[in-house]
Write an enzyme that holds these catalytic residues in place. Structure first.
Site, mmCIF file in Angstrom:
data_model
loop_
_atom_site.group_PDB
_atom_site.id
_atom_site.type_symbol
_atom_site.label_atom_id
_atom_site.label_comp_id
_atom_site.label_asym_id
_atom_site.label_seq_id
_atom_site.Cartn_x
_atom_site.Cartn_y
_atom_site.Cartn_z
ATOM 1 N N ARG A 1 0.937 -1.201 -0.038
ATOM 2 C CA ARG A 1 0.060 -0.210 0.024
ATOM 3 C C ARG A 1 0.897 1.290 -0.016
ATOM 4 O O ARG A 1 0.325 2.438 -0.121
ATOM 5 C CB ARG A 1 -0.912 -0.128 1.535
ATOM 6 C CG ARG A 1 -1.791 -0.959 1.400
ATOM 7 C CD ARG A 1 -2.803 -0.948 2.461
ATOM 8 N NE ARG A 1 -3.663 -2.093 2.569
ATOM 9 C CZ ARG A 1 -4.659 -2.263 1.770
ATOM 10 N NH1 ARG A 1 -5.293 -1.230 1.074
ATOM 11 N NH2 ARG A 1 -5.396 -3.385 1.995
ATOM 12 N N ASN A 2 2.230 1.278 -0.043
ATOM 13 C CA ASN A 2 2.935 2.221 -0.131
ATOM 14 C C ASN A 2 3.369 2.695 -1.427
ATOM 15 O O ASN A 2 3.832 2.145 -2.249
ATOM 16 C CB ASN A 2 4.278 1.716 0.796
ATOM 17 C CG ASN A 2 5.282 2.800 0.964
ATOM 18 O OD1 ASN A 2 5.458 3.533 0.253
ATOM 19 N ND2 ASN A 2 6.283 3.044 1.870
ATOM 20 N N ALA A 3 2.752 3.864 -1.583
ATOM 21 C CA ALA A 3 2.837 4.452 -3.063
ATOM 22 C C ALA A 3 4.110 4.736 -3.626
ATOM 23 O O ALA A 3 4.468 4.676 -4.679
ATOM 24 C CB ALA A 3 2.016 5.834 -2.997
ATOM 25 N N LYS B 1 6.864 2.744 -2.786
ATOM 26 C CA LYS B 1 7.267 1.456 -3.055
ATOM 27 C C LYS B 1 6.631 1.137 -4.485
ATOM 28 O O LYS B 1 7.440 0.366 -5.452
ATOM 29 C CB LYS B 1 6.943 0.269 -2.056
ATOM 30 C CG LYS B 1 7.815 0.399 -0.654
ATOM 31 C CD LYS B 1 7.416 -1.010 -0.042
ATOM 32 C CE LYS B 1 7.716 -1.100 1.376
ATOM 33 N NZ LYS B 1 7.128 -2.332 1.980
ATOM 34 N N ASP C 1 9.222 -6.394 2.459
ATOM 35 C CA ASP C 1 9.151 -5.784 3.839
ATOM 36 C C ASP C 1 10.676 -5.059 3.856
ATOM 37 O O ASP C 1 11.708 -5.838 3.506
ATOM 38 C CB ASP C 1 9.292 -6.592 4.975
ATOM 39 C CG ASP C 1 8.800 -5.805 6.286
ATOM 40 O OD1 ASP C 1 7.956 -5.119 6.259
ATOM 41 O OD2 ASP C 1 9.414 -6.131 7.261
ATOM 42 N N SER C 2 10.612 -3.964 4.377
ATOM 43 C CA SER C 2 12.157 -3.106 4.259
ATOM 44 C C SER C 2 12.252 -2.220 5.298
ATOM 45 O O SER C 2 11.127 -1.929 6.096
ATOM 46 C CB SER C 2 12.114 -2.399 2.911
ATOM 47 O OG SER C 2 10.981 -1.519 2.727
ATOM 48 N N ASP D 1 14.583 8.702 2.622
ATOM 49 C CA ASP D 1 15.519 8.968 1.922
ATOM 50 C C ASP D 1 15.970 10.439 2.022
ATOM 51 O O ASP D 1 17.242 10.569 1.716
ATOM 52 C CB ASP D 1 14.681 9.156 0.622
ATOM 53 C CG ASP D 1 14.670 7.541 -0.024
ATOM 54 O OD1 ASP D 1 15.694 6.724 0.237
ATOM 55 O OD2 ASP D 1 13.581 7.299 -0.800
ATOM 56 N N HIS E 1 18.535 -1.176 -1.944
ATOM 57 C CA HIS E 1 18.189 -2.273 -1.327
ATOM 58 C C HIS E 1 17.083 -3.056 -2.120
ATOM 59 O O HIS E 1 17.133 -4.093 -2.347
ATOM 60 C CB HIS E 1 17.689 -2.232 0.250
ATOM 61 C CG HIS E 1 17.041 -1.159 0.265
ATOM 62 N ND1 HIS E 1 16.972 0.192 -0.293
ATOM 63 C CD2 HIS E 1 15.680 -1.106 0.977
ATOM 64 C CE1 HIS E 1 15.921 1.163 0.107
ATOM 65 N NE2 HIS E 1 15.306 0.229 0.871
ATOM 66 N N ARG E 2 16.027 -2.267 -2.383
ATOM 67 C CA ARG E 2 15.044 -2.975 -3.344
ATOM 68 C C ARG E 2 15.111 -3.110 -4.492
ATOM 69 O O ARG E 2 14.888 -4.279 -4.997
ATOM 70 C CB ARG E 2 13.855 -1.502 -3.191
ATOM 71 C CG ARG E 2 12.355 -2.444 -3.548
ATOM 72 C CD ARG E 2 11.235 -1.546 -3.272
ATOM 73 N NE ARG E 2 11.078 -1.470 -1.814
ATOM 74 C CZ ARG E 2 11.753 -0.253 -0.991
ATOM 75 N NH1 ARG E 2 12.246 0.835 -1.625
ATOM 76 N NH2 ARG E 2 11.483 -0.219 0.181
HETATM 77 P P1 ITT Z 1 3.775 -2.110 3.008
HETATM 78 O O1 ITT Z 1 3.579 -2.942 4.120
HETATM 79 O O2 ITT Z 1 2.246 -1.988 2.331
HETATM 80 O O3 ITT Z 1 4.338 -2.632 1.637
HETATM 81 P P2 ITT Z 1 4.976 0.062 4.346
HETATM 82 O O4 ITT Z 1 5.231 1.288 4.196
HETATM 83 O O5 ITT Z 1 4.327 -0.425 5.569
HETATM 84 O O6 ITT Z 1 4.113 -0.489 3.323
HETATM 85 P P3 ITT Z 1 7.307 -1.583 5.355
HETATM 86 O O7 ITT Z 1 6.355 -1.976 6.446
HETATM 87 O O8 ITT Z 1 8.050 -2.647 4.384
HETATM 88 O O9 ITT Z 1 6.279 -0.996 4.199
HETATM 89 O O10 ITT Z 1 7.855 -0.441 5.933
HETATM 90 C C1 ITT Z 1 8.911 0.172 5.050
HETATM 91 C C2 ITT Z 1 9.248 1.603 5.738
HETATM 92 O O11 ITT Z 1 10.947 1.690 5.843
HETATM 93 C C3 ITT Z 1 8.961 2.680 5.055
HETATM 94 O O12 ITT Z 1 7.721 3.094 5.636
HETATM 95 C C4 ITT Z 1 10.130 3.682 5.234
HETATM 96 O O13 ITT Z 1 9.996 4.313 6.343
HETATM 97 C C5 ITT Z 1 11.224 2.870 5.286
HETATM 98 N N1 ITT Z 1 11.969 2.430 3.939
HETATM 99 C C6 ITT Z 1 11.991 1.455 3.421
HETATM 100 N N2 ITT Z 1 12.693 1.565 2.172
HETATM 101 C C7 ITT Z 1 12.775 2.702 2.029
HETATM 102 C C8 ITT Z 1 13.499 3.687 1.010
HETATM 103 O O14 ITT Z 1 13.941 3.027 -0.204
HETATM 104 N N3 ITT Z 1 13.431 4.934 1.266
HETATM 105 C C9 ITT Z 1 13.290 5.303 2.318
HETATM 106 N N4 ITT Z 1 12.835 4.879 3.541
HETATM 107 C C10 ITT Z 1 12.366 3.548 3.129
#
Ligand code: ITT
Length: 194
Positions: free
Chosen positions: A8-10, A12, A71-72, A157, A182-183
């Site tokens: 749901r993360n726009a 991502k 998950d990141s 970021d 990483h992604r």
């Molecule tokens: P979904 O679970 O729906 O995919 P989410 O935002 O909850 O969305 P995560 O649980 O994986 O996703 O949390 C990832 C968080 O880590 C994200 O909200 C950022 O705060 C941080 N994050 C991960 N990758 C990032 C990136 O490439 N750049 C900046 N922040 C990042």
């Protein structure tokens, strides 16, 4: 091949569509916006891989489609690897990027420049309707600066300078970030295995 993209993360969604379009053009991505009443998966695991698999398994359960999820998060040396799997909700359940960044800066206020190492971590998972599962990891090392810079990307970021660069990952173009992120690393490896 049609695959559900269970996030749901726009921020991502944008990155993953771009990474997968060049790494796996044969994959047709279905977003969660195309699925009615899709419930949010509680992220109850303590590892990135565990939570990525929970999200991908849920996608298969609700749609019958092969599903990819990630998950990141950010692992900060001076915080013993936190916020880690709690990155999205570090300042509370609202998942507010600005509040998360402000809290992180406060927590690191007294940490000297030489000790501000951190890395972004991503676990990328795909689960198929027949029960097969694959999960891989990618990392991007760097450091946390003292004030936000840049408008691209999302999350942390604006505070993160990747190793070997001067700009934050919010100052990189989408292509530049995906090439080293990483992604990007995790998803290029994931699609090479499908
Ligand atoms: P979904 O679970 O729906 O995919 P989410 O935002 O909850 O969305 P995560 O649980 O994986 O996703 O949390 C990832 C968080 O880590 C994200 O909200 C950022 O705060 C941080 N994050 C991960 N990758 C990032 C990136 O490439 N750049 C900046 N922040 C990042």
């Amino acid at each position: 091949m049609r695959v559900l993209l269970a996030t749901r993360n726009a921020g991502k969604v944008d990155e993953l569509r771009q990474i997968l379009a060049s790494a796996a053009p044969e994959v047709e991505l279905v977003g969660l916006d195309a699925v009615e009443d899709y419930p949010e998966t509680p992220e109850t695991e303590l590892t990135f891989a565990g939570n990525a698999l929970l999200k991908a398994r849920d996608g298969v359960k609700h749609t019958g489609l092969a599903t990819i999820a990630d998950d990141s998060g950010l692992a900060v040396d001076a915080l013993n690897g936190m916020p880690g799997v709690l990155s999205a909700r570090w300042a509370g359940s609202a998942k507010d990027d600005a509040a998360n960044n402000a809290l992180l800066l406060d927590q690191l206020a007294d940490v000297p420049d030489g000790s501000r190492g951190a890395k972004f971590v991503c676990a990328a998972a795909i689960v198929w309707p027949d029960g097969r599962e694959l999960v891989v990891h990618g990392e991007m090392p760097g450091r946390i600066i003292r004030a936000p810079k840049g408008d691209n990307g999302f999350g942390y970021d604006p505070l993160f300078v990747p190793e070997g660069r001067e700009e934050t990952s919010a100052e990189l173009s989408a292509e530049e970030k995906n090439a080293i992120s990483h992604r990007g690393k995790a998803f290029r490896e994931l699609v090479s295995g499908i």
